[in-house]
Each structure stands twice: as structure tokens, then as C-alpha cells.
Design an enzyme around this catalytic site. Structure first.
Site: not given
Length: 311
Positions: A116, A122, A259, A279
Site C-alpha cells: 500500500q 489497507c 488496520h 498484510n
């Protein structure tokens, strides 16, 4: 290495009698201070000798940022702005026996980790990743879909300044927008004007989504993973700035969801069962871009806000 080059550059300028730009000097002094603070933080995080604790922390790509900078740049997911699905609106989860280990990556339906960059998107990466996998599970090609399209066009979110996965799913469901491929609407790590495409354009729209609170039911959460595909979750990831590997069991201390990530599987074969978490900080972070988070105990709030998507 970065600081060594900075020091060498400063020494050369002094030896040659060149004037060192003040802004450059101040910037590197700030990075050095942030690195010193990071090293002290790593020592603290690694000093705990909890039973079966395996997580370890150290220097990574975020070590030159102060915690407040890291949070502002990379933790852009907000708590759900739309109300949770009532129990009557949730898709029932079929009862299945749980294996000791399961990972959707083994089925070749999870795309590679994306980055990102300095965009707090995110929330969009997690939702798009779930949609990509949902399509592949149905036998369609595993394509990279456009995260930038969601960042630019999801009117109930704030683009690179943050957003809610539930807000994005609600927007996709209400508008029936077709997500185009990433190559056609590439990620640029900043907000842009929404590009519109004709209804006849090839793309992927969702049929529905469902949201759950599994804070006391992580086995049910695992069943949802098996039945529906990778799960979109929101976590407290403040301490993830320093994560290098191992199973995260502690140190989630900010007390807020900040997140969004994607759970692709779980592993119960060892002493400490854990979730396998994809992630969006590139594959140089953590375990090739993934984190392992302990199953049970709602570590980092991982089971509080869980979403699945149907295509």
C-alpha cells in the site's frame, strides 16, 4: 546502511568545505532519532519471556519512522461506520470439522502480497484481496483487481486517508460497481478522480457480504474461513511496526482497531495455534508479507470485526 551513507555524505561535505543543506541535515537527524527510539522499543518488546512466546521485533522498513508517523501513514482503517449486520442478516455458517491446518494459499486462490506504500488504503486492499480469492475459489482466474478504483470511487470512505472495509463492502453491494483489473486502473498510492466504466465492461461485482463479531467464537470464525474464503478483519496493529516474525500473542496495546488485513488460514499443529494473516506492506515485511497471530483470546482484536464477501 541508510544512516551510514548519510554520515559519509555529511563527512564528505565537511571535508570539501561544502555547505550542508539544513533541511537535509534535519531530516536525517530526525531519522536517526526515530531509529534510536525504535531500537529501544525492540529491546522492550523482546524482553518479555512469556511461555511459548515466539514473536520477535527488530529493524525493518518502518524503523526510521516515529510511532505517530507510522500510525498516520499506514494504519488507515477505521472502525465500522455502518452498523453491524444484525444476527438475522448474517449468512449462516455450515458446521464442519476443523482440520489442524488450513490455508487458502495451498489452493492457489490467494494473490501475492501487495504494498500500500504511503497510502492508508489497507481497508481497500483487504476487501479487494477477499474478492479476488472469492472469484478464484469459484474457478475463475486469479486476477489482480483494482484497489485504486475502490480508493477513488468508494464515496463513503476517505481514500488514502483511511476507510472502513464494511463501508467499502456496503458501497460495492449497493452500487454493484464492477471492479476492473489492476492493469487497467493501476494503483498510484494517492487519491484520484473516480474513473467510470460502462456496464458492459468486463469486471467483478459482488453479490453480497456478511459481517460478524467472533470475539468469543474463534472456532466459528475458522469455520467461516473454510466455508466462505479468506476473511477481512480489522486489528490493532500499532506494535506491528516492529514485527519480524513468530506468533504475535501480546503487545496489542492501543485498544483500537486501526488496520485491515486478510486472514487466509490457520495452523493448530504446534503448541500455539495461530491465524495466518496477509498484510499489505509488501513481502519484505514480517514473514514474506504475512503475520502469525495467536488463535484464541481475540489477540489484537482480530475477531471483533470479521467480514466475508460473496461473488
Amino acid at each position: 546502511m541508510k544512516l551510514r551513507w548519510a554520515s559519509l555524505m555529511l563527512l564528505c561535505c565537511c571535508c570539501l568545505g561544502l555547505e550542508v543543506p539544513w533541511t537535509w541535515l534535519r531530516s536525517h537527524q530526525r531519522e536517526a532519532a526515530a531509529l534510536r527510539e525504535s531500537i529501544n522499543r525492540h529491546r522492550y518488546l523482546n524482553s518479555f519471556s512469556y511461555e511459548n512466546s515466539t514473536a520477535f521485533y527488530g529493524i525493518n522498513q518502518f524503523s526510521y519512522l516515529f510511532p505517530e508517523e507510522f500510525k498516520a501513514m499506514y494504519l488507515g482503517s477505521k472502525p465500522a461506520w455502518s452498523p453491524r449486520y444484525p444476527a438475522a442478516g448474517q449468512t449462516l455458517i455450515p458446521n464442519v470439522s476443523l482440520p489442524l491446518r488450513f490455508d487458502w494459499r495451498d489452493k492457489h486462490v490467494v494473490n501475492q502480497v501487495r504494498n500500500q506504500k504511503m497510502c492508508g488504503g489497507c481497508w481497500a486492499f483487504s476487501v479487494v484481496g477477499a474478492i479476488e480469492s472469492a472469484c478464484a475459489i469459484q474457478g475463475k482466474p486469479l486476477n489482480f483487481l483494482s484497489v485504486q478504483q475502490v480508493i477513488d470511487c468508494s464515496y463513503n470512505n476517505y481514500g488514502c486517508s483511511g476507510g472502513s472495509p464494511l463501508g467499502a463492502l456496503s458501497w460495492l453491494n449497493e452500487t454493484q460497481v464492477k471492479l476492473v483489473e489492476d492493469a487497467e486502473y493501476p494503483f498510484k498510492a494517492e487519491n484520484g478522480l473516480c474513473r467510470y466504466f460502462s456496464r458492459s465492461k468486463f469486471g467483478v461485482s459482488i453479490k453480497d457480504y456478511s459481517a460478524y463479531d467472533f470475539s468469543d467464537q474463534e472456532d466459528e470464525m475458522a469455520k467461516a474461513l473454510l466455508n466462505f474464503g479468506p476473511l477481512v478483519v480489522i486489528v490493532d496493529a500499532v506494535s506491528w511496526q516492529d514485527y519480524l516474525g513468530g506468533i504475535i500473542q501480546h503487545h496489542c496495546s492501543s485498544g483500537e482497531a486501526n488496520h485491515a488485513v486478510l486472514i487466509t488460514g490457520f495452523d493448530k499443529t504446534g503448541n500455539t495455534p495461530y491465524w495466518i494473516v496477509r498484510n499489505s506492506w509488501g513481502n519484505s515485511w514480517g514473514i514474506d508479507g504475512y503475520a502469525h497471530v495467536k488463535m484464541g483470546g481475540n489477540v489484537c482484536g482480530i475477531a471483533d470485526s470479521v467480514s466475508v464477501v460473496f461473488v
